[in-house]
Design an enzyme around this catalytic site. Structure first.
Site, PDB file in Angstrom:
ATOM      1  N   ASP A 174      -8.354   2.012 -25.528  1.00 15.64           N
ATOM      2  CA  ASP A 174      -9.116   1.999 -24.286  1.00 15.64           C
ATOM      3  C   ASP A 174      -9.164   3.315 -23.540  1.00 15.64           C
ATOM      4  O   ASP A 174      -8.327   4.158 -23.705  1.00 15.64           O
ATOM      5  CB  ASP A 174      -8.464   1.029 -23.298  1.00 15.64           C
ATOM      6  CG  ASP A 174      -8.874  -0.374 -23.554  1.00 15.64           C
ATOM      7  OD1 ASP A 174      -9.993  -0.565 -24.020  1.00 15.64           O
ATOM      8  OD2 ASP A 174      -8.059  -1.254 -23.292  1.00 15.64           O
ATOM      9  N   PRO A 208       0.816  -1.219   0.000  1.00 10.89           N
ATOM     10  CA  PRO A 208       0.000   0.000   0.000  1.00 10.89           C
ATOM     11  C   PRO A 208       0.850   1.270   0.000  1.00 10.89           C
ATOM     12  O   PRO A 208       0.358   2.345  -0.332  1.00 10.89           O
ATOM     13  CB  PRO A 208      -0.806  -0.095   1.304  1.00 10.89           C
ATOM     14  CG  PRO A 208      -0.747  -1.520   1.716  1.00 10.89           C
ATOM     15  CD  PRO A 208       0.538  -2.066   1.176  1.00 10.89           C
ATOM     16  N   GLU A 227       1.159  -8.437   8.328  1.00 13.93           N
ATOM     17  CA  GLU A 227       1.365  -6.977   8.407  1.00 13.93           C
ATOM     18  C   GLU A 227       2.342  -6.501   7.335  1.00 13.93           C
ATOM     19  O   GLU A 227       2.613  -5.300   7.240  1.00 13.93           O
ATOM     20  CB  GLU A 227       1.871  -6.579   9.793  1.00 13.93           C
ATOM     21  CG  GLU A 227       0.942  -6.980  10.940  1.00 13.93           C
ATOM     22  CD  GLU A 227      -0.501  -6.563  10.712  1.00 13.93           C
ATOM     23  OE1 GLU A 227      -0.730  -5.360  10.450  1.00 13.93           O
ATOM     24  OE2 GLU A 227      -1.393  -7.427  10.778  1.00 13.93           O
ATOM     25  N   ARG A 251      -2.517  -7.910 -21.313  1.00 10.58           N
ATOM     26  CA  ARG A 251      -3.425  -7.533 -22.397  1.00 10.58           C
ATOM     27  C   ARG A 251      -2.811  -6.509 -23.345  1.00 10.58           C
ATOM     28  O   ARG A 251      -3.369  -6.244 -24.418  1.00 10.58           O
ATOM     29  CB  ARG A 251      -4.769  -7.054 -21.845  1.00 10.58           C
ATOM     30  CG  ARG A 251      -4.679  -5.827 -20.981  1.00 10.58           C
ATOM     31  CD  ARG A 251      -6.001  -5.517 -20.316  1.00 10.58           C
ATOM     32  NE  ARG A 251      -7.030  -5.158 -21.285  1.00 10.58           N
ATOM     33  CZ  ARG A 251      -7.055  -3.999 -21.938  1.00 10.58           C
ATOM     34  NH1 ARG A 251      -6.104  -3.097 -21.736  1.00 10.58           N
ATOM     35  NH2 ARG A 251      -8.015  -3.736 -22.791  1.00 10.58           N
TER      36      ARG A 251
HETATM   37  C1  JF8 Z   1      -1.075  -6.062   2.097  1.00 12.29           C
HETATM   38  C2  JF8 Z   1       0.608  -7.443   2.531  1.00 12.29           C
HETATM   39  C3  JF8 Z   1      -2.061  -3.147  -1.835  1.00 12.29           C
HETATM   40  N1  JF8 Z   1      -3.300  -1.361  -3.009  1.00 12.29           N
HETATM   41  C4  JF8 Z   1      -3.080  -2.231  -1.981  1.00 12.29           C
HETATM   42  N2  JF8 Z   1      -3.855  -2.295  -0.905  1.00 12.29           N
HETATM   43  N3  JF8 Z   1      -3.384  -3.221  -0.083  1.00 12.29           N
HETATM   44  C5  JF8 Z   1      -2.276  -3.775  -0.600  1.00 12.29           C
HETATM   45  C6  JF8 Z   1      -1.484  -4.775   0.097  1.00 12.29           C
HETATM   46  C7  JF8 Z   1      -0.322  -5.308  -0.445  1.00 12.29           C
HETATM   47  C8  JF8 Z   1       0.460  -6.226   0.259  1.00 12.29           C
HETATM   48  C9  JF8 Z   1       0.078  -6.595   1.548  1.00 12.29           C
HETATM   49  N4  JF8 Z   1      -1.229  -6.548   3.334  1.00 12.29           N
HETATM   50  C10 JF8 Z   1      -0.217  -7.404   3.607  1.00 12.29           C
HETATM   51  C11 JF8 Z   1      -1.865  -5.154   1.389  1.00 12.29           C
HETATM   52  C12 JF8 Z   1      -1.054  -3.314  -2.845  1.00 12.29           C
HETATM   53  N5  JF8 Z   1      -0.274  -3.433  -3.656  1.00 12.29           N
END
Ligand code: JF8
Length: 249
Positions: free
Chosen positions: A169, A89, A116, A154
């Site tokens: 697109d 994230p 986590e 794609r």
């Molecule tokens: C996670 C590992 C992500 N856009 C996104 N929202 N959440 C994630 C994500 C990625 C990896 C892990 N929790 C534990 C959330 C992306 N890319």
């Protein structure tokens, strides 16, 4: 052929999406090759532990660095022969532009965390880049990795069965798509815009462009800053800005 190597604790999550539809066909036709590697295979202890409690306490578990480094280096060598992209994230936003850039490389690896997240030393010393697919919370990187794989696959020449498709697109033009209709011309009393039935191709093109502009103006005005607009289109948008908010979609 593009190479994508995926590292995950949940390899089964990738099975059906890689088999089906455009993505499955792209793999079957050899436009790309996707390897899915279970990080647990590299865990050396008797119970194949891949996570541990965070230093400093607090809730949740953190993915240990050793099995991640070991599995990635077993598959990709040391240092890794492909860029290793960590899905997180905290990453740079994944965009259509990034999808095009990745589609034009020899390949890349996608590293999926769980719990986590991964020990910070993975991010610092193994990942070459971090990507996020959007501002919402997932339980792991796997679905984010699938989004990246599909968006890239794609774009590979031959993947759509329609060579113009991908470039045409929404988000390739920088604008939202115009509305689409098919038969019947009337459904439950709801008609189709006359211009679509008229056979006038110049009018049709103009209508689609204006619909794209209008939708983008109403729903995603942030996109207009980057779009390529003619002077006439800029004047049209300036007029909409000076008008009452429209009641339409
Ligand atoms: C996670 C590992 C992500 N856009 C996104 N929202 N959440 C994630 C994500 C990625 C990896 C892990 N929790 C534990 C959330 C992306 N890319």
């Amino acid at each position: 052929m593009l190479t994508i190597e995926i590292f995950t604790l949940f390899p089964n999550l990738f099975e059906a999406p890689l088999r089906e539809s455009i993505l499955g066909r792209a793999v079957a036709h050899g436009l790309l090759t996707v390897g899915v590697h279970n990080i647990r295979d590299a865990a050396t202890d008797r119970h194949q532990v891949t996570d541990d409690a965070p230093y400093g306490g607090g809730g949740g578990m953190v993915m240990k660095p050793e099995p991640i480094f070991a599995e990635v280096e077993t598959v990709l060598g040391s240092p890794p022969a492909l860029p290793v992209i960590l899905l997180t994230p905290q990453g740079t936003p994944f965009t259509q532009e990034k999808a095009w850039a990745l589609a034009e490389t020899p390949g890349f690896a996608l590293l999926c965390g769980r719990y986590e997240g991964v020990d910070e030393r993975v991010r610092e010393h193994l990942a070459s880049e971090e990507l996020s697919i959007g501002d919402y919370v997932l339980s792991g990187g796997e679905l984010a990795a699938l989004v990246v794989v599909e968006a890239v696959a794609r774009l590979l020449p031959g993947a759509l069965g329609n060579e113009e498709g991908a470039r045409d697109d929404s988000h390739s033009s920088g604008l939202l798509e115009y509305p689409h209709y098919t038969r019947p011309p009337e459904f439950r009393g709801w008609g189709v815009p006359d211009v679509l039935l008229s056979g006038n191709h110049a009018q049709l093109r103009q209508w689609r462009r204006e619909q794209s502009l209008r939708r983008t103006f109403l729903r995603r005005p942030d996109l207009l800053a980057k779009a390529e607009l003619s002077d006439e289109e800029k004047r049209l948008i300036a007029r909409w800005k000076s008008q009452e908010p429209g009641a339409e979609k």
